[in-house]
Design a protein around this motif. Structure first.
Motif, PDB file in Angstrom:
ATOM      1  N   THR A   1      14.667   0.274   3.655  1.00 40.92           N
ATOM      2  CA  THR A   1      14.571  -0.034   2.242  1.00 40.92           C
ATOM      3  C   THR A   1      13.211  -0.683   2.059  1.00 40.92           C
ATOM      4  OG1 THR A   1      16.937  -0.340   1.966  1.00 40.92           O
ATOM      5  CG2 THR A   1      15.517  -1.466   0.382  1.00 40.92           C
ATOM      6  N   CYS A   2      12.502  -0.301   1.020  1.00 34.53           N
ATOM      7  CA  CYS A   2      11.132  -0.783   0.862  1.00 34.53           C
ATOM      8  C   CYS A   2      10.908  -1.410  -0.505  1.00 34.53           C
ATOM      9  CB  CYS A   2      10.140   0.357   1.077  1.00 34.53           C
ATOM     10  SG  CYS A   2       8.424  -0.211   1.049  1.00 34.53           S
ATOM     11  N   VAL A   3      10.302  -2.591  -0.481  1.00 33.17           N
ATOM     12  CA  VAL A   3       9.858  -3.282  -1.680  1.00 33.17           C
ATOM     13  C   VAL A   3       8.338  -3.148  -1.720  1.00 33.17           C
ATOM     14  CG1 VAL A   3       9.714  -5.487  -2.887  1.00 33.17           C
ATOM     15  CG2 VAL A   3      11.743  -4.940  -1.515  1.00 33.17           C
ATOM     16  N   ALA A   4       7.831  -2.531  -2.763  1.00 29.76           N
ATOM     17  CA  ALA A   4       6.380  -2.417  -2.939  1.00 29.76           C
ATOM     18  C   ALA A   4       5.922  -3.528  -3.868  1.00 29.76           C
ATOM     19  CB  ALA A   4       6.009  -1.062  -3.523  1.00 29.76           C
ATOM     20  N   ILE A   5       4.838  -4.175  -3.496  1.00 35.01           N
ATOM     21  CA  ILE A   5       4.246  -5.192  -4.354  1.00 35.01           C
ATOM     22  C   ILE A   5       2.883  -4.690  -4.790  1.00 35.01           C
ATOM     23  CG2 ILE A   5       3.423  -7.554  -4.549  1.00 35.01           C
ATOM     24  CD1 ILE A   5       5.509  -8.360  -2.516  1.00 35.01           C
ATOM     25  N   SER A   6       2.767  -4.467  -6.077  1.00 33.09           N
ATOM     26  CA  SER A   6       1.513  -3.997  -6.638  1.00 33.09           C
ATOM     27  C   SER A   6       0.562  -5.185  -6.789  1.00 33.09           C
ATOM     28  CB  SER A   6       1.795  -3.364  -8.004  1.00 33.09           C
ATOM     29  OG  SER A   6       0.620  -2.898  -8.582  1.00 33.09           O
ATOM     30  N   THR A   7      -0.624  -5.030  -6.259  1.00 33.64           N
ATOM     31  CA  THR A   7      -1.644  -6.075  -6.365  1.00 33.64           C
ATOM     32  C   THR A   7      -2.811  -5.541  -7.177  1.00 33.64           C
ATOM     33  OG1 THR A   7      -2.781  -5.369  -4.353  1.00 33.64           O
ATOM     34  CG2 THR A   7      -1.003  -6.983  -4.086  1.00 33.64           C
TER      35      THR A   7
ATOM     36  N   SER B   1       0.842  -1.198   0.000  1.00 35.96           N
ATOM     37  CA  SER B   1       0.000   0.000   0.000  1.00 35.96           C
ATOM     38  C   SER B   1       0.876   1.247   0.000  1.00 35.96           C
ATOM     39  CB  SER B   1      -0.927   0.030   1.220  1.00 35.96           C
ATOM     40  OG  SER B   1      -0.175   0.284   2.399  1.00 35.96           O
ATOM     41  N   SER B   2       0.346   2.314  -0.526  1.00 34.16           N
ATOM     42  CA  SER B   2       1.076   3.574  -0.552  1.00 34.16           C
ATOM     43  C   SER B   2       1.371   4.084   0.854  1.00 34.16           C
ATOM     44  CB  SER B   2       0.286   4.611  -1.366  1.00 34.16           C
ATOM     45  OG  SER B   2       0.988   5.817  -1.435  1.00 34.16           O
ATOM     46  N   PRO B   3       0.399   4.072   1.785  1.00 30.35           N
ATOM     47  CA  PRO B   3       0.719   4.495   3.152  1.00 30.35           C
ATOM     48  C   PRO B   3       1.792   3.610   3.797  1.00 30.35           C
ATOM     49  CG  PRO B   3      -1.653   4.450   2.845  1.00 30.35           C
ATOM     50  CD  PRO B   3      -1.040   3.817   1.628  1.00 30.35           C
ATOM     51  N   GLY B   4       1.776   2.321   3.477  1.00 30.39           N
ATOM     52  CA  GLY B   4       2.786   1.418   4.010  1.00 30.39           C
ATOM     53  C   GLY B   4       4.171   1.749   3.500  1.00 30.39           C
ATOM     54  N   VAL B   5       4.273   2.062   2.217  1.00 26.65           N
ATOM     55  CA  VAL B   5       5.558   2.461   1.634  1.00 26.65           C
ATOM     56  C   VAL B   5       6.037   3.754   2.280  1.00 26.65           C
ATOM     57  CG1 VAL B   5       6.708   3.272  -0.478  1.00 26.65           C
ATOM     58  CG2 VAL B   5       5.203   1.263  -0.565  1.00 26.65           C
ATOM     59  N   GLN B   6       5.151   4.721   2.424  1.00 26.64           N
ATOM     60  CA  GLN B   6       5.524   5.995   3.058  1.00 26.64           C
ATOM     61  C   GLN B   6       5.993   5.770   4.489  1.00 26.64           C
ATOM     62  OE1 GLN B   6       2.172   8.678   2.703  1.00 26.64           O
ATOM     63  NE2 GLN B   6       1.959   8.241   0.530  1.00 26.64           N
ATOM     64  N   SER B   7       5.320   4.884   5.207  1.00 31.71           N
ATOM     65  CA  SER B   7       5.674   4.572   6.585  1.00 31.71           C
ATOM     66  C   SER B   7       7.054   3.929   6.663  1.00 31.71           C
ATOM     67  CB  SER B   7       4.616   3.625   7.168  1.00 31.71           C
ATOM     68  OG  SER B   7       4.947   3.219   8.465  1.00 31.71           O
ATOM     69  N   ALA B   8       7.297   2.963   5.809  1.00 27.84           N
ATOM     70  CA  ALA B   8       8.593   2.274   5.792  1.00 27.84           C
ATOM     71  C   ALA B   8       9.724   3.242   5.473  1.00 27.84           C
ATOM     72  CB  ALA B   8       8.566   1.133   4.774  1.00 27.84           C
ATOM     73  N   LYS B   9       9.516   4.080   4.489  1.00 31.09           N
ATOM     74  CA  LYS B   9      10.567   5.037   4.099  1.00 31.09           C
ATOM     75  C   LYS B   9      10.787   6.060   5.212  1.00 31.09           C
ATOM     76  CE  LYS B   9      12.661   4.805   1.121  1.00 31.09           C
ATOM     77  NZ  LYS B   9      13.917   4.031   1.029  1.00 31.09           N
ATOM     78  N   ALA B  10       9.718   6.486   5.877  1.00 29.40           N
ATOM     79  CA  ALA B  10       9.860   7.441   6.982  1.00 29.40           C
ATOM     80  C   ALA B  10      10.634   6.830   8.149  1.00 29.40           C
ATOM     81  CB  ALA B  10       8.482   7.918   7.452  1.00 29.40           C
ATOM     82  N   ALA B  11      10.572   5.496   8.272  1.00 32.77           N
ATOM     83  CA  ALA B  11      11.325   4.794   9.318  1.00 32.77           C
ATOM     84  C   ALA B  11      12.765   4.535   8.893  1.00 32.77           C
ATOM     85  CB  ALA B  11      10.633   3.473   9.662  1.00 32.77           C
ATOM     86  N   GLY B  12      13.097   4.875   7.641  1.00 35.39           N
ATOM     87  CA  GLY B  12      14.457   4.694   7.158  1.00 35.39           C
ATOM     88  C   GLY B  12      14.736   3.341   6.534  1.00 35.39           C
TER      89      GLY B  12
ATOM     90  N   GLY C   1      -2.137   1.373  -9.582  1.00 35.18           N
ATOM     91  CA  GLY C   1      -2.398   2.794  -9.700  1.00 35.18           C
ATOM     92  C   GLY C   1      -2.013   3.571  -8.456  1.00 35.18           C
ATOM     93  N   SER C   2      -1.621   2.857  -7.381  1.00 35.71           N
ATOM     94  CA  SER C   2      -1.160   3.546  -6.170  1.00 35.71           C
ATOM     95  C   SER C   2       0.202   4.161  -6.412  1.00 35.71           C
ATOM     96  CB  SER C   2      -1.060   2.548  -5.005  1.00 35.71           C
ATOM     97  OG  SER C   2      -2.318   2.048  -4.671  1.00 35.71           O
ATOM     98  N   ASP C   3       0.522   5.163  -5.628  1.00 39.24           N
ATOM     99  CA  ASP C   3       1.808   5.832  -5.765  1.00 39.24           C
ATOM    100  C   ASP C   3       2.873   5.085  -4.971  1.00 39.24           C
ATOM    101  OD1 ASP C   3       3.943   7.522  -6.064  1.00 39.24           O
ATOM    102  OD2 ASP C   3       3.084   9.151  -4.891  1.00 39.24           O
ATOM    103  N   PHE C   4       3.689   4.321  -5.678  1.00 36.31           N
ATOM    104  CA  PHE C   4       4.786   3.588  -5.065  1.00 36.31           C
ATOM    105  C   PHE C   4       6.137   4.195  -5.439  1.00 36.31           C
ATOM    106  CE2 PHE C   4       1.881  -0.328  -5.291  1.00 36.31           C
ATOM    107  CZ  PHE C   4       1.468  -0.173  -3.983  1.00 36.31           C
ATOM    108  N   THR C   5       6.135   5.443  -5.899  1.00 34.03           N
ATOM    109  CA  THR C   5       7.382   6.042  -6.409  1.00 34.03           C
ATOM    110  C   THR C   5       8.466   6.173  -5.351  1.00 34.03           C
ATOM    111  OG1 THR C   5       6.440   8.254  -6.093  1.00 34.03           O
ATOM    112  CG2 THR C   5       6.278   7.293  -8.301  1.00 34.03           C
ATOM    113  N   SER C   6       8.117   6.214  -4.082  1.00 33.05           N
ATOM    114  CA  SER C   6       9.156   6.329  -3.056  1.00 33.05           C
ATOM    115  C   SER C   6       9.740   4.980  -2.662  1.00 33.05           C
ATOM    116  CB  SER C   6       8.628   7.065  -1.823  1.00 33.05           C
ATOM    117  OG  SER C   6       7.573   6.348  -1.230  1.00 33.05           O
TER     118      SER C   6
END
Length: 111
Positions: free
Chosen positions: A68-74, A55-66, A79-84
């Protein structure tokens, strides 16, 4: 308790030595609180861990915690923003023997 129930039902609870839930922290995602709690419990720095999120909020949360984040699009998050995210995979099947070594913590900076 919901996390424990789901992991038990999938018969993978024993694969996890630590669990952390958004129910245990004051701010939910996209705040980094739940990831910071998990890092504290396992006793490692964010530079030695990865987050896998769908999820986009999950990616933002992981990056804010410092982390490395792997986003899995389901199907439900296309269409979610996974750019970070550091890596974007288009299915859970992409988490395979070829991809996992590239994102494993031993390839990251030491603590």
């Amino acid at each position: 308790q919901e996390i424990r129930h789901i992991l038990s039902k999938l018969d993978i609870l024993s694969c996890f030595s630590v669990l952390a839930s958004g129910e245990e922290v004051s701010q939910s995602k996209p705040a980094p609180d739940v990831f910071l709690l998990a890092l504290k419990r396992i006793g490692v720095s964010a530079r030695r861990a990865i987050a896998i999120e769908d999820s986009s909020p999950g990616v933002q949360s992981a990056k804010a915690a410092g982390l490395t984040c792997v986003a899995i699009s389901t199907d439900s998050t296309r269409g979610s923003d996974f750019t970070s995210a550091d890596y974007i995979l288009h299915s859970t099947e992409a988490l395979n023997d070829e991809v996992l070594p590239l994102i494993s913590p031993h390839n990251f900076s030491p603590v």
